[in-house]
Design a protein around this motif. Structure first.
Motif, PDB file in Angstrom:
ATOM      1  N   LEU A  21       0.747  -1.030  -0.118  1.00  0.00           N
ATOM      2  CA  LEU A  21       0.035   0.044   0.072  1.00  0.00           C
ATOM      3  C   LEU A  21       0.959   1.197  -0.005  1.00  0.00           C
ATOM      4  CD1 LEU A  21      -2.961   1.128   0.083  1.00  0.00           C
ATOM      5  CD2 LEU A  21      -2.786   1.021   2.642  1.00  0.00           C
ATOM      6  N   MET A  22       2.016   1.250   0.906  1.00  0.00           N
ATOM      7  CA  MET A  22       2.871   2.390   1.047  1.00  0.00           C
ATOM      8  C   MET A  22       3.082   2.573  -0.486  1.00  0.00           C
ATOM      9  SD  MET A  22       2.638   3.726   3.841  1.00  0.00           S
ATOM     10  CE  MET A  22       4.256   4.583   4.535  1.00  0.00           C
ATOM     11  N   LEU A  23       3.822   1.502  -1.141  1.00  0.00           N
ATOM     12  CA  LEU A  23       4.499   1.664  -2.442  1.00  0.00           C
ATOM     13  C   LEU A  23       3.564   2.193  -3.716  1.00  0.00           C
ATOM     14  CD1 LEU A  23       6.722  -1.449  -1.799  1.00  0.00           C
ATOM     15  CD2 LEU A  23       7.655   0.631  -2.398  1.00  0.00           C
ATOM     16  N   VAL A  24       2.414   1.570  -3.677  1.00  0.00           N
ATOM     17  CA  VAL A  24       1.502   1.957  -4.750  1.00  0.00           C
ATOM     18  C   VAL A  24       0.933   3.344  -4.612  1.00  0.00           C
ATOM     19  CG1 VAL A  24       0.695  -0.401  -5.539  1.00  0.00           C
ATOM     20  CG2 VAL A  24      -0.585   0.949  -3.579  1.00  0.00           C
ATOM     21  N   ARG A  25       1.108   3.920  -3.300  1.00  0.00           N
ATOM     22  CA  ARG A  25       0.594   5.196  -3.115  1.00  0.00           C
ATOM     23  C   ARG A  25       1.762   6.297  -3.347  1.00  0.00           C
ATOM     24  NH1 ARG A  25      -3.558   7.246  -0.461  1.00  0.00           N
ATOM     25  NH2 ARG A  25      -1.952   8.895   1.060  1.00  0.00           N
ATOM     26  N   SER A  26       3.013   5.592  -3.794  1.00  0.00           N
ATOM     27  CA  SER A  26       4.040   6.354  -3.991  1.00  0.00           C
ATOM     28  C   SER A  26       4.338   6.138  -5.623  1.00  0.00           C
ATOM     29  CB  SER A  26       5.386   5.700  -3.181  1.00  0.00           C
ATOM     30  OG  SER A  26       5.054   6.182  -1.901  1.00  0.00           O
ATOM     31  N   ARG A  27       3.334   5.378  -6.135  1.00  0.00           N
ATOM     32  CA  ARG A  27       3.303   5.332  -7.597  1.00  0.00           C
ATOM     33  C   ARG A  27       4.303   4.345  -8.181  1.00  0.00           C
ATOM     34  NH1 ARG A  27       2.017  10.933 -10.845  1.00  0.00           N
ATOM     35  NH2 ARG A  27       0.849   9.459 -12.137  1.00  0.00           N
ATOM     36  N   ARG A  28       4.329   3.368  -7.382  1.00  0.00           N
ATOM     37  CA  ARG A  28       5.436   2.148  -7.772  1.00  0.00           C
ATOM     38  C   ARG A  28       4.849   1.132  -8.482  1.00  0.00           C
ATOM     39  NH1 ARG A  28      10.510   4.273  -8.382  1.00  0.00           N
ATOM     40  NH2 ARG A  28      11.124   5.306  -6.722  1.00  0.00           N
ATOM     41  N   SER A  29       5.182   0.247  -9.323  1.00  0.00           N
ATOM     42  CA  SER A  29       4.567  -0.706  -9.989  1.00  0.00           C
ATOM     43  C   SER A  29       4.955  -2.041  -8.877  1.00  0.00           C
ATOM     44  CB  SER A  29       5.018  -1.133 -11.025  1.00  0.00           C
ATOM     45  OG  SER A  29       6.350  -1.235 -11.259  1.00  0.00           O
ATOM     46  N   VAL A  30       3.899  -2.653  -8.331  1.00  0.00           N
ATOM     47  CA  VAL A  30       3.903  -3.597  -7.319  1.00  0.00           C
ATOM     48  C   VAL A  30       3.168  -4.631  -7.604  1.00  0.00           C
ATOM     49  CG1 VAL A  30       3.421  -4.331  -4.984  1.00  0.00           C
ATOM     50  CG2 VAL A  30       4.301  -1.721  -5.766  1.00  0.00           C
TER      51      VAL A  30
END
Length: 302
Positions: A21-30
């Protein structure tokens, strides 16, 4: 499922989903890869989690999956069987033969309890046989509780359960308490029963006693502190290995305060790194690791 991601999260429990969740909210592909075997699956509810006390584990994870997907994260029901370094990233291999590439890995595969081979234990695991007074203690309050001494934390466990019930017995089994521990137990009115435990007696789907030294002692609940082992064997090819925990509770993956392992590019969070972590602290550790991975990817792009 695509072929390349910023981050592959191995494990879809509280730590993995919160990290994602933290990563996708930072616009990372996960991509989250989950084998569908959470440790708390037998439990009726998650306790001690503010705002969600008593929520069934499956419901909590379903909400987490929906949140990750709402930001564009991908979740796949799949089992990871290995990973190899490829350039500045990794190739992750799945049980079905597929592979996927990731720049970073977040390992949140949790742990397994090495339950003793005593009849009745596995049958009642997660219902009549429990391990944590904070996870299950309120639900078994005031009932006759037996604690099986199969690890170094047995006396501590019995003392904690004595806060919840006036009828607690420690079965010495193969790890009887020391004289000092016996004195502590006596002060809390915890009785000690000697003799090896050979059976948790179950009748009609419920525990009715513990057979120790040939005698059945009436009990309704059994607590055990089985050795715990982080589930990372499939990543040994990367050099990610477990080490004994200082408490003697089992084996974990050592990480720094930010969740970084000794293997460059690999973070770990939740029970795989912290054997005693409950759902809330596992989720928090996952969030921290996710934030650190995002920062690491930014710094390596400079």
């Amino acid at each position: 499922m695509n072929e390349n991601y910023d981050v592959v999260v191995v494990g879809g429990g509280a730590a993995g989903l919160n990290g994602a969740l933290m990563l996708v909210r930072s616009r990372r592909s996960v991509l989250v890869l989950d084998s569908g075997t959470p440790r708390n699956a037998p439990a009726a509810g998650v306790h001690g989690l503010l705002g969600h006390d008593g929520i069934p584990p499956a419901e909590l994870y379903a909400k987490g999956r929906a949140e990750v997907r709402s930001y564009g994260g991908e979740i796949e029901d799949a089992e990871v069987v290995g990973a190899e370094r490829a350039g500045d990233g990794f190739v992750v291999r799945l049980r079905d033969g597929r592979t996927v590439r990731a720049r970073r890995l977040l390992v949140t595969t949790g742990l397994v309890d090495d339950l003793p081979d005593i009849p009745g234990v596995r049958e009642q695991w997660g219902s009549g046989v429990i391990h944590c007074p904070y996870c299950h203690g309120w639900e078994v309050r005031d009932r006759p509780i037996g604690v099986l001494a199969i690890g170094p934390m047995a006396t501590h466990q019995a003392l904690l359960f004595s806060q919840l019930s006036d009828d607690v017995i420690l079965f010495g089994h193969t790890n009887p308490p020391s004289p000092e521990q016996a004195a502590q137990l006596a002060k809390r009115r915890v009785r000690v029963v000697s003799g090896e435990v050979t059976e948790v007696v179950v009748e009609g789907g419920a525990i009715v006693g513990v057979r120790a030294g040939g005698t059945v002692v009436p009990r309704e609940v059994v607590a055990i502190g089985a050795p715990m082992r982080a589930r990372v064997g499939f990543l040994e090819s990367l050099g990610l290995k477990t080490v004994p925990h200082a408490s003697g509770m089992g084996e974990h993956v050592p990480v720094d305060p930010m969740g970084r392992t000794e293997v460059p590019g690999v973070w770990a969070a939740g029970n795989v790194a912290d054997l005693a972590a409950q759902v809330g602290s596992a989720a928090s550790a996952g969030a921290m690791a996710g934030a650190q991975i995002n920062a690491d990817l930014i710094m390596t792009s400079l």
